[in-house]
Design a protein around this motif. Structure first.
Motif, PDB file in Angstrom:
ATOM      1  N   SER A  57       0.808  -1.221   0.000  1.00  0.00           N
ATOM      2  CA  SER A  57       0.000   0.000   0.000  1.00  0.00           C
ATOM      3  C   SER A  57       0.840   1.270   0.000  1.00  0.00           C
ATOM      4  CB  SER A  57      -0.934   0.023   1.216  1.00  0.00           C
ATOM      5  OG  SER A  57      -0.198   0.223   2.413  1.00  0.00           O
ATOM      6  N   ALA A  58       2.151   1.146   0.128  1.00  0.00           N
ATOM      7  CA  ALA A  58       3.023   2.324   0.053  1.00  0.00           C
ATOM      8  C   ALA A  58       3.072   2.832  -1.385  1.00  0.00           C
ATOM      9  CB  ALA A  58       4.421   1.974   0.541  1.00  0.00           C
ATOM     10  N   VAL A  59       3.275   4.138  -1.523  1.00  0.00           N
ATOM     11  CA  VAL A  59       3.394   4.764  -2.848  1.00  0.00           C
ATOM     12  C   VAL A  59       4.829   5.264  -2.985  1.00  0.00           C
ATOM     13  CG1 VAL A  59       2.570   6.601  -4.362  1.00  0.00           C
ATOM     14  CG2 VAL A  59       0.962   5.436  -2.817  1.00  0.00           C
ATOM     15  N   VAL A  60       5.576   4.629  -3.871  1.00  0.00           N
ATOM     16  CA  VAL A  60       6.983   4.949  -4.064  1.00  0.00           C
ATOM     17  C   VAL A  60       7.206   5.318  -5.517  1.00  0.00           C
ATOM     18  CG1 VAL A  60       9.350   4.107  -3.865  1.00  0.00           C
ATOM     19  CG2 VAL A  60       7.628   3.358  -2.209  1.00  0.00           C
ATOM     20  N   ALA A  61       7.674   6.529  -5.768  1.00  0.00           N
ATOM     21  CA  ALA A  61       7.875   7.003  -7.143  1.00  0.00           C
ATOM     22  C   ALA A  61       8.896   6.128  -7.868  1.00  0.00           C
ATOM     23  CB  ALA A  61       8.332   8.456  -7.137  1.00  0.00           C
ATOM     24  N   TYR A  62       8.778   6.108  -9.179  1.00  0.00           N
ATOM     25  CA  TYR A  62       9.548   5.175 -10.018  1.00  0.00           C
ATOM     26  C   TYR A  62      11.052   5.357  -9.890  1.00  0.00           C
ATOM     27  CZ  TYR A  62      10.696   8.919 -13.292  1.00  0.00           C
ATOM     28  OH  TYR A  62      11.204  10.061 -13.856  1.00  0.00           O
ATOM     29  N   ASP A  63      11.505   6.569  -9.602  1.00  0.00           N
ATOM     30  CA  ASP A  63      12.949   6.826  -9.614  1.00  0.00           C
ATOM     31  C   ASP A  63      13.558   6.920  -8.210  1.00  0.00           C
ATOM     32  OD1 ASP A  63      11.777   9.226  -8.892  1.00  0.00           O
ATOM     33  OD2 ASP A  63      13.069  10.467 -10.160  1.00  0.00           O
ATOM     34  N   VAL A  64      12.791   6.580  -7.197  1.00  0.00           N
ATOM     35  CA  VAL A  64      13.313   6.610  -5.824  1.00  0.00           C
ATOM     36  C   VAL A  64      14.365   5.519  -5.655  1.00  0.00           C
ATOM     37  CG1 VAL A  64      12.707   6.172  -3.403  1.00  0.00           C
ATOM     38  CG2 VAL A  64      11.248   7.644  -4.805  1.00  0.00           C
ATOM     39  N   ILE A 124       6.647   8.103  -0.820  1.00  0.00           N
ATOM     40  CA  ILE A 124       7.976   8.639  -1.126  1.00  0.00           C
ATOM     41  C   ILE A 124       7.919   9.183  -2.546  1.00  0.00           C
ATOM     42  CG2 ILE A 124      10.440   8.207  -1.229  1.00  0.00           C
ATOM     43  CD1 ILE A 124      10.032   5.771   0.553  1.00  0.00           C
ATOM     44  N   ASN A 125       8.128  10.476  -2.685  1.00  0.00           N
ATOM     45  CA  ASN A 125       7.943  11.135  -3.973  1.00  0.00           C
ATOM     46  C   ASN A 125       9.229  11.196  -4.804  1.00  0.00           C
ATOM     47  OD1 ASN A 125       5.167  11.558  -4.046  1.00  0.00           O
ATOM     48  ND2 ASN A 125       5.285  13.394  -2.779  1.00  0.00           N
ATOM     49  N   PRO A 126       9.126  11.644  -6.069  1.00  0.00           N
ATOM     50  CA  PRO A 126      10.226  11.490  -7.029  1.00  0.00           C
ATOM     51  C   PRO A 126      11.554  12.113  -6.610  1.00  0.00           C
ATOM     52  CG  PRO A 126       8.200  12.005  -8.200  1.00  0.00           C
ATOM     53  CD  PRO A 126       7.912  12.169  -6.732  1.00  0.00           C
ATOM     54  N   SER A 127      12.611  11.520  -7.177  1.00  0.00           N
ATOM     55  CA  SER A 127      13.994  12.013  -7.067  1.00  0.00           C
ATOM     56  C   SER A 127      14.499  12.015  -5.629  1.00  0.00           C
ATOM     57  CB  SER A 127      14.120  13.413  -7.685  1.00  0.00           C
ATOM     58  OG  SER A 127      13.737  13.382  -9.042  1.00  0.00           O
ATOM     59  N   THR A 128      13.965  11.123  -4.823  1.00  0.00           N
ATOM     60  CA  THR A 128      14.391  10.990  -3.431  1.00  0.00           C
ATOM     61  C   THR A 128      15.313   9.791  -3.282  1.00  0.00           C
ATOM     62  OG1 THR A 128      12.575  12.173  -2.364  1.00  0.00           O
ATOM     63  CG2 THR A 128      13.509  10.333  -1.138  1.00  0.00           C
ATOM     64  N   VAL A 129      16.269   9.926  -2.379  1.00  0.00           N
ATOM     65  CA  VAL A 129      17.206   8.844  -2.062  1.00  0.00           C
ATOM     66  C   VAL A 129      17.028   8.490  -0.591  1.00  0.00           C
ATOM     67  CG1 VAL A 129      19.626   8.142  -1.924  1.00  0.00           C
ATOM     68  CG2 VAL A 129      18.858   9.621  -3.802  1.00  0.00           C
ATOM     69  N   ILE A 130      16.764   7.214  -0.331  1.00  0.00           N
ATOM     70  CA  ILE A 130      16.625   6.698   1.029  1.00  0.00           C
ATOM     71  C   ILE A 130      17.818   5.785   1.296  1.00  0.00           C
ATOM     72  CG2 ILE A 130      15.168   5.444   2.657  1.00  0.00           C
ATOM     73  CD1 ILE A 130      13.740   7.869   1.591  1.00  0.00           C
ATOM     74  N   VAL A 187       7.598  11.347   2.522  1.00  0.00           N
ATOM     75  CA  VAL A 187       8.893  11.941   2.202  1.00  0.00           C
ATOM     76  C   VAL A 187       8.736  12.531   0.802  1.00  0.00           C
ATOM     77  CG1 VAL A 187      11.352  11.503   1.881  1.00  0.00           C
ATOM     78  CG2 VAL A 187      10.081  10.215   3.614  1.00  0.00           C
ATOM     79  N   ASP A 188       8.813  13.855   0.703  1.00  0.00           N
ATOM     80  CA  ASP A 188       8.477  14.505  -0.563  1.00  0.00           C
ATOM     81  C   ASP A 188       9.654  14.464  -1.547  1.00  0.00           C
ATOM     82  OD1 ASP A 188       6.856  15.751  -2.404  1.00  0.00           O
ATOM     83  OD2 ASP A 188       6.214  17.337  -1.046  1.00  0.00           O
ATOM     84  N   HIS A 189       9.510  15.162  -2.646  1.00  0.00           N
ATOM     85  CA  HIS A 189      10.466  15.093  -3.746  1.00  0.00           C
ATOM     86  C   HIS A 189      11.855  15.601  -3.358  1.00  0.00           C
ATOM     87  CE1 HIS A 189      10.547  19.476  -4.507  1.00  0.00           C
ATOM     88  NE2 HIS A 189       9.282  19.433  -4.093  1.00  0.00           N
ATOM     89  N   ASP A 190      12.861  15.015  -3.985  1.00  0.00           N
ATOM     90  CA  ASP A 190      14.249  15.494  -3.885  1.00  0.00           C
ATOM     91  C   ASP A 190      14.799  15.472  -2.457  1.00  0.00           C
ATOM     92  OD1 ASP A 190      14.861  16.457  -6.755  1.00  0.00           O
ATOM     93  OD2 ASP A 190      12.948  17.424  -6.296  1.00  0.00           O
ATOM     94  N   ALA A 202       8.861  17.932   3.738  1.00  0.00           N
ATOM     95  CA  ALA A 202       8.525  18.623   2.490  1.00  0.00           C
ATOM     96  C   ALA A 202       9.659  18.433   1.481  1.00  0.00           C
ATOM     97  CB  ALA A 202       8.265  20.091   2.779  1.00  0.00           C
ATOM     98  N   GLY A 203       9.596  19.154   0.370  1.00  0.00           N
ATOM     99  CA  GLY A 203      10.562  18.969  -0.692  1.00  0.00           C
ATOM    100  C   GLY A 203      11.967  19.422  -0.344  1.00  0.00           C
TER     101      GLY A 203
END
Length: 206
Positions: free
Chosen positions: A93-100, A114-120, A132-135, A151-152
């Motif tokens: 059920s988590a939403v993880v952007a394609y490029d995370v 977890i939104n786009p361009s993020t690194v965990i 966890v927002d973008h970037d 936030a971003g």
């Protein structure tokens, strides 16, 4: 058969076991140092001192189910040194952007975003309904607690813990080894390791 060994025997481990089931694992075992525990929920608990090598040699996947980031780091680094296969778990059920990008041993819980361009980083916990927002750049062994939100363009240093309901404004840097108490609101960079609390947060001397 898909097999996983979860280091620890606690409530957090039970959540990881549920996530493992939802990710197709049908052979689940906990590994703990307490020889008095032999079952947790319906799963067996193996003894770390006597049984760990067996599960490594039989190529079980591994994840560490310990909430304290420093202990989680110590255990994961021990597993890495011994050649264990360390995996991440992401709740369906988590939403993880394609490029995370997500490091080994990280758990992304139910309802997290977890939104786009993020690194965990490695060994993180992105807990239930956290976002966890973008970037963002989230360092190794960070815990983003239940309902916490960044936030971003936020950076969080290694070993930090964002308590339940923490809010971090955009373009904020949080240094390593920082603990934000529940409900804290971060609106400025935090450059000194330690404990912070309040709205907005202030440093709490020990």
């Amino acid at each position: 058969m898909k097999s996983i060994a979860i280091m620890g025997a606690s409530g957090h481990c039970k959540v990881l076991a549920d996530m493992a089931l939802l990710n197709g694992y049908d052979d689940i075992v906990f590994i703990d140092k307490n020889p008095e525990i032999d079952m947790l929920a319906e799963y067996p608990v193996a003894d770390e001192d006597t049984d760990l090598d067996y599960y490594i040699e039989h190529h079980y996947d591994f994840i560490v189910g310990i909430g304290d980031g420093k202990i989680r780091r110590k255990v994961q680094e021990m597993l890495e040194e011994r050649g264990a296969d360390i995996v991440s778990l992401i709740h369906p059920s988590a939403v993880v952007a394609y490029d995370v990008k997500i490091g080994e041993g990280t758990a992304v819980m139910a309802g997290a975003v977890i939104n786009p361009s993020t690194v965990i980083g490695k060994g993180c916990i992105i807990n239930t309904s956290a976002s966890v927002d973008h970037d963002n750049v989230i360092g190794d062994y960070v815990h983003v607690s239940v309902g916490a939100h960044t936030a971003g363009t936020v950076t969080v240093g290694d070993n930090s813990w964002l308590g339940i309901g923490t809010i971090v404004s955009n373009n904020i840097d949080i240094c390593a080894d920082t603990f934000i108490c529940a409900g804290g609101v971060v609106v400025k960079n935090l450059t000194k390791p330690g404990k912070y609390a309040g709205v907005p947060v202030r440093f709490v001397p020990i």
